[in-house]
Motif scaffolding. Structure first.
Motif, PDB file in Angstrom:
ATOM      1  N   ASN A   1      -1.759   4.841  -4.806  1.00 25.23           N
ATOM      2  CA  ASN A   1      -1.059   4.600  -3.254  1.00 25.23           C
ATOM      3  C   ASN A   1      -1.149   2.944  -3.051  1.00 25.23           C
ATOM      4  O   ASN A   1      -1.013   2.390  -1.841  1.00 25.23           O
ATOM      5  N   GLU A   2      -1.159   2.382  -4.204  1.00 30.27           N
ATOM      6  CA  GLU A   2      -0.792   0.721  -4.239  1.00 30.27           C
ATOM      7  C   GLU A   2      -0.157   0.352  -5.301  1.00 30.27           C
ATOM      8  O   GLU A   2      -0.014   0.849  -6.396  1.00 30.27           O
TER       9      GLU A   2
ATOM     10  N   ARG B   1       1.026  -1.067   0.044  1.00 29.48           N
ATOM     11  CA  ARG B   1       0.038  -0.032   0.077  1.00 29.48           C
ATOM     12  C   ARG B   1       1.023   1.349   0.020  1.00 29.48           C
ATOM     13  O   ARG B   1       0.952   2.223   0.872  1.00 29.48           O
TER      14      ARG B   1
ATOM     15  N   GLU C   1       4.615   1.648   3.844  1.00 34.07           N
ATOM     16  CA  GLU C   1       3.211   1.952   4.140  1.00 34.07           C
ATOM     17  C   GLU C   1       2.975   3.121   5.102  1.00 34.07           C
ATOM     18  O   GLU C   1       2.184   4.083   4.849  1.00 34.07           O
TER      19      GLU C   1
END
Length: 365
Positions: free
Chosen positions: A283-284, A147, A324
């Motif tokens: 964001n991944e 993530r 993350e």
């Protein structure tokens, strides 16, 4: 005092003509930016999707999902032994530009592209040509859904100074303390177009003193830097000209960032690995690590390779563990600009290269 020579300008960043001011990582936290970037970057560059060993005979094929361009790629080997690629976006198959360098299969979604794969990969690929990639057919692969923005994971591997601290528990305590006190500095960096590389000391096997590593590594003669016994390949006796560019006696590995999302790491003990970073959202992304070694001749060699693979997986997860939190911190925008040191020159270059592709697409629209 630096451990190794720097260019005449005094810093690698200035040597390559890059700005030395603070940078923003807005390109890693903006959904709007990502929508432009995924098309600008992944829709207009040569992308590695696999190797020729995955299509060993006519009629064989493999599929690579590339979420960034909302399509899947089908790679096949024809009756004439040629490798072809098709995109399965929409309701049918569309032929793609495809080419092969040293057994690595690349595709390009831009049907107006006129840049050959060799020209695109430039001097770094030319400098590795002749390395026995095709003889390293024993594969160990791992994958993680992360993530964070795809570029942030490349950033984590584009600088090596974190290793003595983040990976300290992988070593025996005395050796770990030595590395912490010594710190890290790369042998050399280089940039070619959107691509970058770092050449590093360390990574040699066997270690100078077996007591530097843990008992399991001494028992199996293998560890994070690979099996201690180098393959008996004539090609390894004299490396291609691009590897170990400084010709330093303590050379351990060269790590190449082949823009946008493909890394090749060649290790002194005689093996290599690749990394892929496939974005699925701003964001991944999906991270893949693949180790390539010679086919083991017996159970002992297989165990040594397995030891290297599981140890390296642990290293990769340690790097992944921080990402993350980094993404969350950046998205808070509590800090908007960041200072980068000279050992983060490839971090600066990656984000600069991505921005150039985005700017070019925006100019067209």
């Amino acid at each position: 005092m630096p451990h190794f020579p720097k260019p005449p300008e005094g810093s690698w960043t200035e040597h390559f003509g890059l700005d030395t001011g603070p940078i923003t990582f807005e390109d890693s936290i903006s959904p709007e930016y990502f929508e432009v970037e995924r098309e600008a970057v992944f829709g207009h560059t040569w992308l590695n999707v696999g190797r020729v060993e995955q299509v060993p005979v006519p009629g064989s094929y493999f599929i690579r999902v590339i979420d960034a361009v909302r399509a899947s790629v089908v790679v096949t080997r024809g009756a004439d032994e040629s490798v072809t690629a098709w995109s399965s976006a929409g309701n049918g198959l569309v032929p793609l530009q495809v080419d092969v360098w040293e057994g690595f299969v690349f595709v390009n979604f831009d049907d107006t592209n006129t840049i050959s794969l060799d020209d695109y990969l430039g001097k770094f690929a030319a400098g590795m040509t002749g390395y026995p990639f095709g003889r390293m057919t024993q594969v160990y692969k791992y994958q993680a859904h992360v993530r964070s923005n795809w570029k942030l994971y490349i950033d984590a591997f584009a600088e090596f100074y974190h290793a003595p601290i983040l990976h300290s528990k992988q070593y025996v305590s005395d050796e770990s303390n030595k590395l912490k006190s010594y710190g890290f500095e790369a042998l050399a960096y280089d940039i070619d177009g959107p691509h970058g590389m770092v050449s590093s000391w360390g990574g040699m096997a066997p270690p100078k003193d077996p007591m530097m590593v843990k008992p399991t590594e001494r028992l199996l003669r293998s560890g994070n830097f690979g099996p201690w016994d180098k393959p008996d390949f004539p090609e390894l006796a004299t490396l291609p000209s691009g590897l170990n560019p400084t010709k330093h006696k303590s050379w351990g590995l060269d790590s190449y960032v082949l823009f946008p999302n493909f890394m090749i790491v060649v290790w002194e003990p005689g093996w290599y690995l690749t990394y892929h970073y496939w974005p699925t959202a701003y964001n991944e992304h999906t991270f893949e690590g693949t180790l390539y070694m010679p086919p083991p001749k017996n159970a002992t060699e297989r165990m040594r390779q397995e030891m290297a693979a599981v140890t390296f997986k642990e290293f990769g997860l340690q790097d992944c563990n921080t990402l993350e939190a980094t993404q969350t911190m950046l998205e808070s925008r509590a800090v908007s600009h960041f200072l980068l040191c000279d050992q983060e020159v490839l971090v600066r270059h990656l984000h600069t290269a991505s921005q150039r592709f985005v700017d070019e697409i925006l100019l067209r629209t």
